[in-house]
Design an enzyme around this catalytic site. Structure first.
Site, PDB file in Angstrom:
ATOM      1  CB  SER A   1      49.267  39.892  41.597  1.00 45.12           C
ATOM      2  OG  SER A   1      47.919  40.297  41.725  1.00 45.12           O
TER       3      SER A   1
ATOM      4  CG  HIS B   1      50.643  42.289  38.082  1.00 45.45           C
ATOM      5  ND1 HIS B   1      50.925  42.492  36.744  1.00 45.45           N
ATOM      6  CD2 HIS B   1      49.436  41.673  38.107  1.00 45.45           C
ATOM      7  CE1 HIS B   1      49.946  42.011  35.993  1.00 45.45           C
ATOM      8  NE2 HIS B   1      49.017  41.519  36.802  1.00 45.45           N
TER       9      HIS B   1
ATOM     10  CG  ASP C   1      45.889  41.739  38.739  1.00 44.44           C
ATOM     11  OD1 ASP C   1      46.184  41.669  37.537  1.00 44.44           O
ATOM     12  OD2 ASP C   1      46.442  41.045  39.622  1.00 44.44           O
TER      13      ASP C   1
ATOM     14  CG  MET D   1      40.037  42.238  37.891  1.00 44.54           C
ATOM     15  SD  MET D   1      39.800  40.673  38.720  1.00 44.54           S
ATOM     16  CE  MET D   1      41.491  40.063  38.780  1.00 44.54           C
TER      17      MET D   1
ATOM     18  CG  HIS E   1      46.550  42.566  33.989  1.00 40.87           C
ATOM     19  ND1 HIS E   1      46.508  41.283  34.498  1.00 40.87           N
ATOM     20  CD2 HIS E   1      45.897  42.513  32.801  1.00 40.87           C
ATOM     21  CE1 HIS E   1      45.855  40.504  33.661  1.00 40.87           C
ATOM     22  NE2 HIS E   1      45.454  41.221  32.634  1.00 40.87           N
TER      23      HIS E   1
ATOM     24  CG  MET F   1      42.139  41.707  33.506  1.00 43.01           C
ATOM     25  SD  MET F   1      42.449  40.662  34.926  1.00 43.01           S
ATOM     26  CE  MET F   1      43.375  41.803  35.960  1.00 43.01           C
TER      27      MET F   1
ATOM     28  CG  MET G   1      46.022  36.522  30.869  1.00 42.96           C
ATOM     29  SD  MET G   1      46.553  37.347  32.378  1.00 42.96           S
ATOM     30  CE  MET G   1      45.627  36.477  33.637  1.00 42.96           C
TER      31      MET G   1
ATOM     32  CG  ASP H   1      48.844  37.709  35.700  1.00 36.57           C
ATOM     33  OD1 ASP H   1      48.796  37.156  36.813  1.00 36.57           O
ATOM     34  OD2 ASP H   1      48.214  38.760  35.429  1.00 36.57           O
TER      35      ASP H   1
HETATM   36  C1  DX5 Z   1      44.205  37.187  37.454  1.00 32.53           C
HETATM   37  C2  DX5 Z   1      45.196  38.279  37.718  1.00 32.53           C
HETATM   38  C3  DX5 Z   1      46.454  37.816  38.342  1.00 32.53           C
HETATM   39  C4  DX5 Z   1      46.301  37.175  39.682  1.00 32.53           C
HETATM   40  C5  DX5 Z   1      47.427  36.213  39.845  1.00 32.53           C
HETATM   41  O1  DX5 Z   1      43.192  37.668  36.654  1.00 32.53           O
HETATM   42  O2  DX5 Z   1      45.540  38.934  36.514  1.00 32.53           O
HETATM   43  O3  DX5 Z   1      47.430  38.859  38.378  1.00 32.53           O
HETATM   44  O4  DX5 Z   1      46.316  38.070  40.746  1.00 32.53           O
HETATM   45  O5  DX5 Z   1      47.233  35.548  41.044  1.00 32.53           O
HETATM   46  P1  DX5 Z   1      47.917  34.155  41.355  1.00 32.53           P
HETATM   47  O6  DX5 Z   1      49.387  34.356  41.301  1.00 32.53           O
HETATM   48  O7  DX5 Z   1      47.403  33.827  42.716  1.00 32.53           O
HETATM   49  O8  DX5 Z   1      47.459  33.185  40.296  1.00 32.53           O
HETATM   50 ZN    ZN Z   2      47.271  40.352  36.415  1.00 30.27          ZN
END
Ligand code: DX5
Ligand code: ZN
Length: 267
Positions: free
Chosen positions: A49, A74, A76, A78, A107, A109, A178, A216
């Site tokens: 990620s 990956h 993310d 947000m 991903h 969110m 998750m 994840d």
């Molecule tokens: C959290 C993200 C993850 C996050 C994982 O909301 O979706 O992808 O970056 O990070 P680690 O591996 O540090 O838990």
């Molecule tokens: Zn993620």
């Protein structure tokens, strides 16, 4: 061990496949097809990620992690609405697309979901996943992602029930469990996710479609084997990888990616 051999046979560890340099061939539809085909044939996939990468050197961080042997980027997204944090959008996806031939696994969110899907498809995403709570019409969102030429994934928060899979599982390419509440990297793995992975693995194996089962949150060298035994085949790891860079490694992350693979080889 057998899993790792299969993985190597499929070519997923061939770093030339993901060569990152200024003379790389342009990313074509055929390349995307071949990479996706290999992805669905191999057994285990490591998906760093980039949330935990050094954003001031993002291109270099992506090149290094793929050259270290990771398979998937990956990404993310947000929105400070669906989750209490704000990260990166399609412009960043578009900027990194020419830097790597690796799969970009977006991903989302974000809420709402549909408006932003075509933007990520145009920006070069290969897989787009979303949370069922963030979409009014889950089946429609899955269809939209596929119409845009991407693989579709559905994401389950720690307390989200699996019944959202009931009528759409065969339309999905990926299920993401998750193992932390979404919003931040560096959180602790929630053990109940192992039971959820086992339940989803049974449902996937009961059908004939190849569907990736991704996990994840809180994935580390010391728990990845147990997570794999629970049925996951695709492992997102942010802080575990990006906090373990070594100047002495040729690509900074070779040691940690090898350690993750060595654990997977024991499964
Ligand atoms: C959290 C993200 C993850 C996050 C994982 O909301 O979706 O992808 O970056 O990070 P680690 O591996 O540090 O838990
Ligand atoms: Zn993620």
């Amino acid at each position: 061990m057998q899993n790792l051999l299969l993985h190597e046979k499929s070519g997923m560890n061939d770093s030339s496949r993901y060569k990152v340099n200024s003379v790389r061939e342009p990313f074509t539809v055929k390349m995307a097809f071949l990479i996706l085909r290999n992805l669905f044939m191999a057994n285990y996939h490591i998906a760093p990620s980039i949330l935990s990468a050094n954003f001031a050197k993002l291109g270099e961080e992506i090149a290094n992690v793929i050259d270290s042997g990771a398979d998937i980027i990956h990404f993310d997204v947000m929105d400070n609405h669906y989750v209490p944090n704000l990260t990166i959008g399609p412009l960043v996806c578009e900027a990194i697309r020419p830097l790597t031939n690796a799969i970009i696994d977006v991903h989302l969110m974000v809420e709402p979901v549909d408006r932003i899907v075509p933007d990520f498809a145009k920006a070069g995403a290969n897989i787009i996943s979303f949370h069922p709570e963030a979409s009014r019409h889950i089946d429609r969102t899955i269809g939209l992602i596929k119409e845009q030429g991407c693989k579709a994934g559905l994401v389950f928060n720690p307390a989200t029930p699996l019944y959202y899979l009931d009528h759409v599982l065969d339309k999905l390419d990926l299920v993401l469990i998750m193992s932390v509440n979404p919003g931040f990297g560096g959180q602790k793995f929630i053990l109940e996710a192992l039971n959820k992975l086992k339940a989803v693995r049974k449902r996937i194996d009961a059908g004939s479609k190849k569907i990736l089962l991704e996990v994840d949150g809180g994935v580390k060298v010391d728990n990845i084997a147990e997570i794999a035994r629970s049925g996951a085949d695709t492992f997102v790891a942010g802080s575990a990888i990006y906090s373990a860079g070594r100047d002495s490694d040729p690509h900074r992350y070779d040691t940690v990616v090898a350690a993750l693979r060595a654990e997977l080889a024991k499964v």
